[in-house]
Design an enzyme around this catalytic site. Sequence first.
Site, short mmCIF file in Angstrom:
data_model
loop_
_atom_site.label_atom_id
_atom_site.label_comp_id
_atom_site.label_asym_id
_atom_site.label_seq_id
_atom_site.Cartn_x
_atom_site.Cartn_y
_atom_site.Cartn_z
N TYR A 153 -19.39 27.90 6.26
CA TYR A 153 -20.08 28.68 7.05
C TYR A 153 -20.71 27.80 8.03
O TYR A 153 -21.01 28.35 9.37
CB TYR A 153 -21.20 29.06 6.17
CG TYR A 153 -22.42 29.91 6.94
CD1 TYR A 153 -22.09 31.13 7.33
CD2 TYR A 153 -23.76 29.00 6.83
CE1 TYR A 153 -23.55 31.62 7.82
CE2 TYR A 153 -24.60 29.79 7.47
CZ TYR A 153 -24.55 31.08 7.78
OH TYR A 153 -25.82 31.73 8.41
N SER A 174 -26.78 29.47 13.31
CA SER A 174 -27.59 29.07 12.26
C SER A 174 -28.06 27.85 12.40
O SER A 174 -27.46 27.04 12.96
CB SER A 174 -26.86 29.36 11.09
OG SER A 174 -27.39 28.70 9.71
P1 NAP Z 1 -27.20 40.53 5.92
O1 NAP Z 1 -28.57 41.01 5.78
O2 NAP Z 1 -26.40 40.24 4.89
O3 NAP Z 1 -26.72 41.72 7.05
C1 NAP Z 1 -25.19 41.35 7.44
C2 NAP Z 1 -24.92 42.39 8.39
O4 NAP Z 1 -23.53 42.26 8.95
C3 NAP Z 1 -24.67 43.82 7.82
O5 NAP Z 1 -25.15 44.88 8.74
C4 NAP Z 1 -23.41 43.82 7.35
O6 NAP Z 1 -22.95 45.36 7.59
C5 NAP Z 1 -22.77 42.99 8.80
N1 NAP Z 1 -21.37 42.77 8.60
C6 NAP Z 1 -20.91 41.86 7.62
N2 NAP Z 1 -19.63 41.54 7.68
C7 NAP Z 1 -19.36 42.32 8.69
C8 NAP Z 1 -18.06 42.43 9.67
N3 NAP Z 1 -16.98 42.04 9.03
N4 NAP Z 1 -18.00 43.49 10.66
C9 NAP Z 1 -18.97 43.95 11.05
N5 NAP Z 1 -20.20 43.91 10.39
C10 NAP Z 1 -20.34 43.08 9.35
O7 NAP Z 1 -27.45 39.21 6.87
P2 NAP Z 1 -28.72 38.86 7.87
O8 NAP Z 1 -29.33 37.62 7.07
O9 NAP Z 1 -29.24 39.74 8.51
O10 NAP Z 1 -27.54 37.72 8.94
C11 NAP Z 1 -27.33 38.15 10.03
C12 NAP Z 1 -26.87 37.03 11.02
O11 NAP Z 1 -27.67 35.91 10.93
C13 NAP Z 1 -25.36 36.43 10.44
O12 NAP Z 1 -24.79 36.04 11.28
C14 NAP Z 1 -25.93 35.20 9.74
O13 NAP Z 1 -25.06 34.06 9.59
C15 NAP Z 1 -27.22 34.57 10.39
N6 NAP Z 1 -28.24 33.84 9.78
C16 NAP Z 1 -28.99 34.19 8.54
C17 NAP Z 1 -29.84 33.51 8.18
C18 NAP Z 1 -30.75 33.94 6.89
O14 NAP Z 1 -31.12 33.10 6.33
N7 NAP Z 1 -30.54 35.36 6.75
C19 NAP Z 1 -29.98 32.32 8.63
C20 NAP Z 1 -29.19 31.82 9.61
C21 NAP Z 1 -28.35 32.46 10.22
P3 NAP Z 1 -22.81 46.10 6.32
O15 NAP Z 1 -24.33 46.82 5.92
O16 NAP Z 1 -21.90 47.24 6.27
O17 NAP Z 1 -22.11 45.46 4.88
#
Ligand code: NAP
Length: 248
Positions: A157, A143
């Site tokens: 985080y 991130s």
């Molecule tokens: P999201 O929409 O909240 O989706 C999270 C995903 O991770 C879901 O599929 C969830 O599964 C899964 N998950 C959560 N905890 C888990 C665990 N303990 N074991 C296995 N799977 C787990 O998140 P996102 O925004 O796509 O983020 C994905 C990645 O990008 C993360 O690492 C996040 O830190 C990073 N990121 C996101 C942003 C942003 O602005 N969105 C920015 C920087 C970095 P369930 O559906 O079963 O809950």
Amino acid sequence: MTKTVLITGASRGIGRATARLLGAQGWAVGVNYASNRAAAEDTAAEVVRAGGQACVVQGDVADETAVVAMFDAVVAAFGRIDALVNNAGIVAASLPLAEMDYARLKRMFDVNVLGTYLCAREAARRMSTDRGGHGGAIVNVSSAASRLGSPNEYVDYAGSKGAIDTLTIGLAKELGPRGVRVNAVRPGLIDTEIHASGGRADRAAVLGAQTPAGRPGTADEVAEAIVWLLGDAASYVTGALLDVAGGR
Ligand code: NAP
């Protein structure tokens, strides 16, 4: 030869978008999720519609036994593994560090750091050429928080993502001679459900408008970078931390 990938946290958001894009390129995708099986099955259906193959694998990345089992399931389904997208991650409520309790800090580091390391370890064990693997690629989802620090929001985080950057740098050096490239993407403010899970559903829209790009990014825009890093077009790229953050 069909290429196979495990994507952690592929039921929603960036993981789902990456699964769909890899499906369109004919990959076989292991769709991991933690608790939302219906969403993971929707992702798998999207992969198949796009032209790929898919299997759904439940497992908490913070649970070592579950991590080993999810890699076993992907190899059982597709016969091999060529890539890992180490994407599962969580945020929590915006708070200063002084207000964070132990349970929150432990879960943050268990999922984002330990989970990412465990999945990278399993990938290294199965993909390294000196262990009988075919080589391959790992993309860790870090991130922009790792370089911004996220003060008064979630320094926990941000620190967890700093660990992922450092893992990427070290593991790229460790696995380069063993046929595995290791890179990271560092998304900025991306329009997914993660912000609502931290209690601020409008966070990406509000803060994204203040970035040089003037808007939040989409999960598809991050997926494009991940898929490029996984593919042969990035054959000389390893140890890179690629910002996908609209200039933030
Ligand atoms: P999201 O929409 O909240 O989706 C999270 C995903 O991770 C879901 O599929 C969830 O599964 C899964 N998950 C959560 N905890 C888990 C665990 N303990 N074991 C296995 N799977 C787990 O998140 P996102 O925004 O796509 O983020 C994905 C990645 O990008 C993360 O690492 C996040 O830190 C990073 N990121 C996101 C942003 C942003 O602005 N969105 C920015 C920087 C970095 P369930 O559906 O079963 O809950």
